[in-house]
Design a protein around this motif. Structure first.
Motif, mmCIF file in Angstrom:
data_model
loop_
_atom_site.group_PDB
_atom_site.id
_atom_site.type_symbol
_atom_site.label_atom_id
_atom_site.label_comp_id
_atom_site.label_asym_id
_atom_site.label_seq_id
_atom_site.Cartn_x
_atom_site.Cartn_y
_atom_site.Cartn_z
ATOM 1 N N ARG A 52 3.830 8.973 4.631
ATOM 2 C CA ARG A 52 2.883 9.024 5.750
ATOM 3 C C ARG A 52 3.576 8.937 7.100
ATOM 4 O O ARG A 52 3.029 9.365 8.110
ATOM 5 N N THR B 97 2.237 9.413 -6.065
ATOM 6 C CA THR B 97 2.893 10.728 -5.984
ATOM 7 C C THR B 97 3.843 10.931 -7.151
ATOM 8 O O THR B 97 3.892 12.011 -7.755
ATOM 9 N N ASP C 12 0.837 -1.203 0.000
ATOM 10 C CA ASP C 12 0.000 0.000 0.000
ATOM 11 C C ASP C 12 0.873 1.254 0.000
ATOM 12 O O ASP C 12 0.566 2.245 -0.674
ATOM 13 N N ARG D 263 1.102 4.154 -2.906
ATOM 14 C CA ARG D 263 0.914 5.576 -2.589
ATOM 15 C C ARG D 263 2.109 6.391 -3.091
ATOM 16 O O ARG D 263 1.941 7.483 -3.637
#
Length: 364
Positions: A349, A328, A320, A324
């Motif tokens: 994150r 980006t 995951d 992500r």
């Protein structure tokens, strides 16, 4: 050769600046100590001669500066002189709660500064030379990770962000360019921030010496052997090692417990994860193989390496995090690869709770 000479010249300037700071520190420290002792002697003399006219607050700057620059032995003498002069002041004045409280605060300040001086003395250097050493070490770590000058049809970018904004990071890059071969090793040391900074510095020097001095297939086994010899309690590290032929675009990528590299294909306009067998983490066991993935970077292609701080999210699968990160990266393709490494690290994150590093190499 011109690119190598440019890089050597830049590193030579950095080295001269570091030697200059060290020379200033060696000659400036005795002069600073003498000035502090003279100021303390003059102040104590004033306090003994005119105890009613010199407030206790006048001692505080001297006590603080003395704690920052003097060795514990010299500082003990300075503090004793201040305490004696202060006690004389208390006796000569009309004793009151305010005077006793001021004397107590001054004593507390001196105890704190003595603790600071004793902590610095463990480095074996006087006063603020310890900070100068740390600055020099930090600069050397950054110099080790400088990307070399590349041919005009190639580009590269590095971004390293430390946990909580610390000056030292557990993530670092070492590079080597010899002839038309570029080697990169992106390393993630166990721990984060300052806690991993000393190990990062040692490993960056050792790995930088190995890189380019042996066949590229032997780098990860040699790095693993070096870490095992250190016998650290938390001595493991992960690494991604890439060899890129700047003439043909052929590359070879090896992983030691590191997240997989990703490649952008200009033909498909998409990023792909370079799946392959993952080698063992460095510093855990000897004798295991480090498989490698091979490919080619054509015009408009790119290779992205990163550390787990970029993709790791608590209670979420690493896949995951990779998806992500690639989201980006895909949003930036229209603007080119410049700034992508920094953007990828900033968008992690994990935020400032973990070290983050990313390096992008692309072919124009």
């Amino acid at each position: 050769m011109d690119d190598e000479r440019t890089l050597l010249a830049r590193r030579s300037v950095t080295s001269r600046l570091q030697r200059g700071r060290a020379k200033v520190g060696r000659w400036g420290q005795p002069a600073t100590s003498a000035a502090i002792i003279a100021a303390n002697t003059l102040l104590c003399w004033f306090m003994l001669m005119w105890p009613d006219n010199v407030p206790f607050s006048a001692y505080v700057p001297v006590a603080v500066v003395a704690g920052l620059f003097l060795t514990p032995k010299v500082l003990a003498g300075v503090d004793l002189a201040i305490l004696v002069a202060g006690a004389w002041t208390v006796v000569e004045r009309e004793v009151s709660a305010a005077i006793l409280a001021a004397y107590g605060v001054l004593t507390l300040v001196m105890l704190i500064m003595f603790w600071v001086a004793a902590s610095r003395a463990r480095l074996g250097v006087q006063g603020n030379l310890g900070e100068s050493m740390l600055v020099d070490l930090r600069d050397r770590l950054r110099t080790q990770g400088e990307l070399p000058e590349l041919p005009t049809d190639w580009g590269a970018e590095l971004s390293v962000l430390s946990a909580y904004g610390d000056s030292f990071s557990g993530d670092f890059l070492v590079t080597s360019r010899h002839d038309d071969v570029l080697e990169l090793a992106l390393v993630d040391v166990s721990g984060k921030g300052i806690a991993a900074g000393t190990r990062s510095l040692l490993l960056s020097g050792a790995f930088g010496g190995l890189l380019g001095s042996m066949p590229y297939e032997a780098f990860l086994p040699a790095a693993n052997s070096y870490l095992l010899r250190q016998a650290w309690d938390e001595g493991f590290a992960t690494a991604a090692h890439a060899m890129i032929d700047l003439t043909t675009g052929d590359f070879s990528l090896g992983s030691a417990g590191h997240p997989p590299g990703v490649r952008f294909s200009a033909g498909s306009g998409r990023w792909e994860v370079l799946e392959g067998d993952e080698g063992p983490v460095l510093g855990v066991t000897q004798g295991l193989a480090f498989p490698r993935v091979r490919g080619r970077l054509g015009r408009g292609d790119a290779l992205l390496l990163y550390t787990d701080g970029v993709i790791e999210v608590r209670n979420r699968d690493l896949r995951d995090g990779i998806d992500r990160m690639l989201g980006t990266a895909e949003r930036m393709i229209g603007k080119g690869f410049e700034g992508m490494a920094e953007k990828v690290c900033a968008a992690a994150r994990a935020g400032e709770t973990d070290d983050r590093a990313a390096v992008v190499v692309w072919r124009r």
